[in-house]
Design a protein around this motif. Structure first.
Motif, PDB file in Angstrom:
ATOM      1  N   UNK A 177     -16.320 106.246 -36.698  1.00 54.27           N
ATOM      2  CA  UNK A 177     -15.248 106.503 -37.347  1.00 54.27           C
ATOM      3  C   UNK A 177     -14.567 108.033 -36.830  1.00 54.27           C
ATOM      4  N   UNK A 191     -11.192 109.841 -36.593  1.00 55.44           N
ATOM      5  CA  UNK A 191     -11.219 111.154 -37.508  1.00 55.44           C
ATOM      6  C   UNK A 191     -10.644 112.287 -36.645  1.00 55.44           C
ATOM      7  N   UNK A 194      -8.316  97.199 -37.494  1.00 60.93           N
ATOM      8  CA  UNK A 194      -7.730  97.341 -38.867  1.00 60.93           C
ATOM      9  C   UNK A 194      -8.912  96.845 -39.722  1.00 60.93           C
ATOM     10  N   UNK A 195      -9.387  95.652 -39.458  1.00 53.65           N
ATOM     11  CA  UNK A 195     -10.433  95.048 -40.658  1.00 53.65           C
ATOM     12  C   UNK A 195     -11.737  95.723 -40.468  1.00 53.65           C
ATOM     13  N   UNK A 242     -12.042  99.037 -39.642  1.00 55.15           N
ATOM     14  CA  UNK A 242     -11.715 100.440 -40.216  1.00 55.15           C
ATOM     15  C   UNK A 242     -11.687 100.329 -41.706  1.00 55.15           C
ATOM     16  N   UNK A 243     -10.963  99.394 -42.265  1.00 50.73           N
ATOM     17  CA  UNK A 243     -10.759  99.517 -43.702  1.00 50.73           C
ATOM     18  C   UNK A 243     -11.891  99.052 -44.490  1.00 50.73           C
ATOM     19  N   UNK A 262     -13.774 104.480 -46.902  1.00 56.58           N
ATOM     20  CA  UNK A 262     -14.539 104.888 -48.489  1.00 56.58           C
ATOM     21  C   UNK A 262     -13.252 104.842 -49.727  1.00 56.58           C
ATOM     22  N   UNK A 263     -11.912 104.743 -49.456  1.00 59.18           N
ATOM     23  CA  UNK A 263     -11.342 104.710 -50.325  1.00 59.18           C
ATOM     24  C   UNK A 263     -10.632 103.349 -50.883  1.00 59.18           C
ATOM     25  N   UNK A 264      -9.592 102.943 -49.832  1.00 53.63           N
ATOM     26  CA  UNK A 264      -8.746 101.858 -49.961  1.00 53.63           C
ATOM     27  C   UNK A 264      -9.804 100.544 -49.671  1.00 53.63           C
ATOM     28  N   UNK A 265     -10.656 100.365 -50.454  1.00 56.91           N
ATOM     29  CA  UNK A 265     -11.854  99.493 -50.111  1.00 56.91           C
ATOM     30  C   UNK A 265     -11.053  98.054 -50.448  1.00 56.91           C
ATOM     31  N   UNK A 266     -10.005  97.642 -49.626  1.00 61.54           N
ATOM     32  CA  UNK A 266      -9.542  96.282 -49.660  1.00 61.54           C
ATOM     33  C   UNK A 266     -10.515  95.518 -49.389  1.00 61.54           C
ATOM     34  N   UNK A 267     -11.312  95.707 -48.432  1.00 64.07           N
ATOM     35  CA  UNK A 267     -12.145  94.706 -48.083  1.00 64.07           C
ATOM     36  C   UNK A 267     -13.690  94.902 -48.327  1.00 64.07           C
ATOM     37  N   UNK A 269      -8.240 109.747 -42.922  1.00 62.70           N
ATOM     38  CA  UNK A 269      -8.721 111.056 -42.333  1.00 62.70           C
ATOM     39  C   UNK A 269      -9.809 111.608 -43.487  1.00 62.70           C
ATOM     40  N   UNK A 311     -14.085 106.832 -56.332  1.00 64.33           N
ATOM     41  CA  UNK A 311     -12.683 106.692 -56.301  1.00 64.33           C
ATOM     42  C   UNK A 311     -11.924 106.297 -57.840  1.00 64.33           C
ATOM     43  N   UNK A 362      -6.237 104.899 -58.382  1.00 64.82           N
ATOM     44  CA  UNK A 362      -6.210 104.464 -56.876  1.00 64.82           C
ATOM     45  C   UNK A 362      -6.354 103.057 -56.575  1.00 64.82           C
ATOM     46  N   UNK A 406      -3.743 100.210 -55.265  1.00 70.82           N
ATOM     47  CA  UNK A 406      -3.705  99.467 -53.935  1.00 70.82           C
ATOM     48  C   UNK A 406      -3.595  98.004 -54.438  1.00 70.82           C
ATOM     49  N   UNK A 447      -5.092  90.136 -46.992  1.00 72.32           N
ATOM     50  CA  UNK A 447      -5.818  91.193 -46.678  1.00 72.32           C
ATOM     51  C   UNK A 447      -5.963  91.353 -45.157  1.00 72.32           C
ATOM     52  N   UNK A 505      -4.525  94.152 -42.952  1.00 71.68           N
ATOM     53  CA  UNK A 505      -5.408  94.987 -41.999  1.00 71.68           C
ATOM     54  C   UNK A 505      -4.824  95.051 -40.406  1.00 71.68           C
ATOM     55  N   UNK A 506      -4.295  93.917 -40.165  1.00 72.79           N
ATOM     56  CA  UNK A 506      -3.711  93.717 -38.723  1.00 72.79           C
ATOM     57  C   UNK A 506      -2.611  94.883 -38.698  1.00 72.79           C
ATOM     58  N   UNK A 531      -2.043  97.413 -40.342  1.00 73.23           N
ATOM     59  CA  UNK A 531      -2.622  98.780 -40.635  1.00 73.23           C
ATOM     60  C   UNK A 531      -3.216  99.180 -39.008  1.00 73.23           C
ATOM     61  N   UNK A 532      -4.164  98.245 -38.652  1.00 72.78           N
ATOM     62  CA  UNK A 532      -4.635  98.482 -37.058  1.00 72.78           C
ATOM     63  C   UNK A 532      -3.409  98.718 -36.354  1.00 72.78           C
TER      64      UNK A 532
END
Lengths: 205, 205
Positions: free
Chosen positions: A106, A110, A163-164, A166-167, A171-176, B110, B119, B123, B127, B155, B159-160, B162-163
């Motif tokens: 990270x 960051x 992207x995968x 990172x996501x 800790x927030x947008x825990x899409x994954x 960040x 969370x 939020x 999402x 997803x 993610x892509x 987003x990346x």
DNA sequence: ACCTGAACACCGTTCAAGT
DNA sequence: ACCTGAACACCGTTCAAGT
């Protein structure tokens, strides 16, 4: 007080780097502080500034080493075999690396360097080397495509994989969900390569 | 000194939020400080803590609004027309949003909330709504695929996208040149959808 | 009830002074 | 030459005291 010379300049530098790396692994970039590093290595805060320009310089050094070890890991992915499979292996390698050292990884995203300081050239070179690994893996699948096409696809795949991971570490947008990352990675690489190879045929035919 | 009541509680809250948003737009999360916010709105630092639990709480509020306005932007992408085209439009919308407010957008990744605080549910809901937009766009292209497949692909695409936008905004690993982001985005969506639709045929056939 | 300002426990970085 | 520790200009957050 004054000089002690318990450690050579190099030893001290390594001492600082390893204490900092530990701190980051424990609590991320936010957990890093010059005073805390000094505390852990039993020197005064001012001493750090003999070895590094400032904290940003120290962090950039750590980031450089991180890129080196990812490059090292990617270099260990065996060559030969099914080219498609190999792209998957490289993506998995990245994911393993990133999720194996989440806090450290990270750091790369960051940590923003001040606008005044420009990104060291060595940094960019390390990155080109990483991208080269991906391009090498794509080349066997790319008959008829130009170097530009391969370059572009390497970047797209890299960004997707990035992207995968990172996501999934966010800790927030825990899409994954936790374990899902490798499933998504597989899906991305498989479907993207499908289009990539079809593009090959279009250009050739 | 003591009470002044120049502003109602709501006004004060908004004052703090907009001063903070400006600060972040100017210098990122690092440029945000309770003391500087207070300076700008002409209150003492302590006053912030009547409106917000702490800075994390304030930042989460700003992030929530950011997600709201992205959802809003995505909702404005016209429905109907070529479904493939529509997925591209949604990706472009995301990219425009992210690169139109780079510092603010970066905030989402960040800013790490302390492990203690979990969370907020709101939020996660925001999402899910965002992800729903992508799923809606994929559905017309997904004959024969289950809800799970669509979810997964949404997803992966997210993610892509987003990346790509993250990496193009990163100040270090500048894999992605300035104007390139939208080209890469197009490449990603096109090639991925190719595999996605082929998957459809495989499952159906 | 609302707001202040001092206080507490922190920062990064510099630099005169000491050995 | 190397290292210290005080100093400077900052932090986030709390809270007694004031209106």
């Amino acid at each position: 007080m004054g000089r002690r010379s318990l450690h050579t300049a190099e030893e001290l530098r390594e001492l600082i780097i390893s204490a900092s790396t530990e701190l980051i692994q424990e609590a991320g970039l936010g957990g890093l502080s010059a005073r805390e590093i000094a505390r852990r290595i039993n020197y005064s805060p001012g001493t750090l500034y003999n070895s590094f320009e400032n904290l940003d310089d120290l962090v950039l050094t750590i980031e450089g080493r991180l890129l080196d070890s990812l490059l090292d890991a990617l270099s260990r992915v065996p060559k030969g075999g099914d080219p498609r499979e190999r792209v998957h292996k490289i993506a998995d390698c990245y994911l393993e690396f990133a999720s194996g050292n989440p806090k450290l990884w990270n750091l790369l995203f960051e940590h923003h360097i001040p606008l005044s300081r420009n990104v060291p050239d060595a940094y960019r070179k390390k990155f080109d080397a990483l991208m080269g690994k991906v391009e090498d893996a794509l080349r066997p699948l790319s008959k008829g495509l130009g170097a530009d096409d391969i370059k572009r696809s390497a970047r797209v795949l890299w960004a997707g994989v990035h992207g995968i991971s990172t996501l999934s570490a966010a800790d927030k947008l825990s899409i994954i969900a936790e374990g899902d990352a490798s499933v998504l990675m597989d899906d991305l690489v498989r479907n993207y390569l499908h289009g990539f190879e079809a593009q090959t045929l279009r250009k050739v035919g």
